[in-house]
Scaffold this motif. Sequence first.
Motif: not given
Length: 771
Positions: A248-261, A323-333
Motif C-alpha cells: 500500500v501507498r500511504v500518505e499523511s499530511g495536513v489540510i485545513n489544520r487537520s491531519i489526514y491520511e 482526517s483528525s477533524l473528521n473525528v468528533f472527539g477532536n472536532n464536534c462540529q
Amino acid sequence: MVPTTMSGELPAQKSMPERHGASAGRWRRWGALLASAALVPALLLSAPAAATATGAGAAGAGGAGGAGGAGGAADPAAAGAAAPSVQVISSPRADKVSDGNVLLAVNTAGAALERVQLNGTDVTDRFAELDGRPTALLDGLRTGTNTVTARVAGADVTTTVVNYPRTGPMFSGKQEQPFICQTAAFRTLGGRSLGPATDAACSAPTVVEWLYRSSTDRSLKPLPANGSTPADLASTTTTQGRTVPYVVRVESGVINRSIYEFAVLADPKQPAVSPFQRPTGWNGRLAYNFGGGCPGGWYKQGAGTGGINDDWLLGQGYAFASSSLNVFGNNCQPVTAAETMAMTKEHVIETIGAPKATLGIGCSGGSYQVFNIGDNYPGLLDGILAGCVFPEVDFATINTITDARLLQVYFGKNTGYTDEQKRAISGFGKVGTINNLGEAGRRIDPRVYCPGELPANLRYDPVTNPGGARCDVYSHQLNIFGAVPGTDGRIPLRPLENVGIQYGLAAVNSKAITVDQFLDLNAKIGGFDRDANVVAQRTVADRSAIDTSYSTGQLVRGGRLGSLPIIELREYTDELPNGDIHLKFHSFSFRDRLTKANGDAANHVMWTLPFGKGGFGTGNPVFRDAVNQLDAWTSTVQSQRPTAGTTTLPSHSTVVAAKPAGTADACWSPTGSKVNETQVPGARNTQCNTWYPGWPSPRMVAGAPVVNDVIACHRKPVSQADYQVSFTPAQLSRLRSIFPSGVCNWSVRGIGQTLRQSTSWPSFGTGMSRS
C-alpha cells in the motif's frame, strides 16, 4: 504548497508532459468524444459557480446538488443536453477547490478542442485524454477567482473556479482559537512523526510511505528500500477479482489544520500515481472513515484520525481515508467536518484519480457527520454505512441528554420517586440511563469538557478568566449560530428550548406517577442559563439560532439523503445496566425524517444486532456483508449514470430501484440467528423488539413525535380534555400557572420550522476576500 518528504517515491510532478511524455503533448484538435454537457446547479448563493459550465461565462443551473463525488456521472435524465462544457472533477463544485490546483475536463460534445486558457495563459499542453475527454490537473491557481476558458469549434466555453488555501477555511468561517497543534504526536502507519507544526495553521511536511502486509502477523511493515521482495509479503484479491501483492501507498499530511491520511494498494515499481496513472490495485472506490466522540472535541487538531489500517478494506482494493477533524472527539462540529472531508477528498482525487463511488463509514459521532454531509453537501458521498446512529448532535442528541440532565438534578433534590417512576418519566429502558446521559448533558457547560491539551490558563472561568476558551458544544459552533449581542462574540446563541414541555406526561396519563408528582416535576424541572447552570426558568432558544438550524440543515432534514443508499448497523445498548447514550429510538427519528422528506424511507436499511457480538468494524462478518451490499447498491446506481457529464444527484426512485435483492431490514438474535423483519418503533411488539425494545426519550414521553424535529414548540392552552386522568380545580389551576403560555402542541410545526430545504451548500464564511 506544503513541502513534501517522500519515502520510496519521487515527488509527483504537476506538468502533464513531464508525467506522460508524448501522450501529453499539445492537444490542439480533438475528434469525437463521448461527453455530456448537462449542467451542475449553482448551489451556493454567495458564489454561484458550479462544477460544470457551458457557454461563455455560464455558471450552470439546474437541480439540487451533486453525487458521485467529483467526477461522478450524471443521472440519465439529466444528461440530454449536448453543448460543450468545462467540468471540475476534483470537487463537486467549481467554486470550492483548494491548494492551488484543480482536476478538470472539457466535454467537447463531439466538436474540436482548440485551446484552453487559465487566467489568460495557454495551458492546452497540460491536457491528456482521460476517460475519453481532454483532462488536466492544473496548478498555479491564485487564491480566489480563476477563469478557465476552452475554445471548442471556434466558440469559447468559460467557467469560474474559486480556489481556497490548503490551510482553509473554505466555508466554515473564521477558524477557532486557541487551537493546539498535534502533528508531533501523530504517528503514520509506518510509525513516523510529522514533526512539529511549521506554521500557525498546524501544517507539516507531507509523508508518503510504502508498506506491505505481513502474511505472518498481518501487520503493516516498511517495504525494503532496495526493492527486494519480503519473504512474508502477503497477496490479496480485490473486489475486481485481481490478485496483487499486498503493498500500500500511504500518505499523511495536513489540510485545513487537520491531519489526514489515506492508503491504497499500489505498485511502487510503476510510475508515480496520478489521476492519469491510477494505483494498480485500486478497485476505484473510496471509503472515508468518520470517527466518533464529542465531549472535549474543540480547540485541538487531534493526534489521530478515524483510522485507515483496515486489513480487509485495503485488501479488497478500497482507497481508505480519514482526517483528525473528521473525528468528533477532536472536532464536534459538522460544518468544519464537512469542509475537511471535502478538501481531503479533493486532494485524494488530485493524487490518484476520481473514485467511482465514495462510501462514508461512521458510528456515533461518525453518524452525525455522514448524515450532515450527505444532506447538506451533496456530491461528497455516494453511499453511507452508519452505526450507533443519531440524526445529528445539536438536536437529537443534545435535547435528549440535556433533558436527562434536568431530570438528574431534579431527582437528586426530590427523593419521593421509585426507580420505576423515574424510568417511566424518562422513558428510558434502564433508570441508570438518566445519570449516564445527564453527565453527557454537561457538554453544553463551558467549564466541564475542556480537552487535556488546552492549558488551564486558557480555559474559561466565570470569575477568574471570563474571556477564556469556553469548552462546550455551542461555543464550538459560534460561526454557525452566532454570539449573544453585547458579549464580544464570546457567548454563543443556542437553539435549545424546553418551554411548554410536559415532562412525564405519558407517565401521569398511565398513572405511573400521581398528578401531584407530575405538577411538582414540571414546576421545578427548570432550564439552563448561559453557563448551563440549572435554574428555575425554562430554557428559551434564541430565535436566530432556530432559523439558522432549519435554513442551513443543522437539523438534518433528509431530503438529499433520500438520494443515497444507506445501511445502518445498530448494536443494541438501551438496556445496558448503567444505560447508554446510543438509544435505539434515534434510528426511527432518522427514518421518519427520510419519510417526511421523500415520501418513504426505502433507501434506508436497518440492521439490529446484540451488543458485544462483533461491533462496528470489518472484524464483524455482518459489517463486511453490509459493505459488500452497499458497494453493490452504489455500483448499480452509478451504472445507470453516463460516464461523463454532470454530478446531479440520482433520484430517490432510482436509488430505491437499485437496491439489491435481499438487502432489507433485519435483526440478529442474541445467539446470532438472522431474522428478516421490518424494524419498527416500540417495545415487545415484534420479534426483534422483544429482544431489543426501543424505549422512548423524555420528550417522547412528553408527547413529542418520534421524528424529533421540533426545536421549540408552539403552545396551546391547558385543557382537562387533553389528559387521561382527572385534575381537581386546584390542580388544574396550578398546571396553568406552571405553563402560563400553554403547553406544547406537537400536532403543528415548531416555531420557525420550515419544510423547504435550501439548494445551497451552507457556508458560514470563507476567511478570504475575492479577487
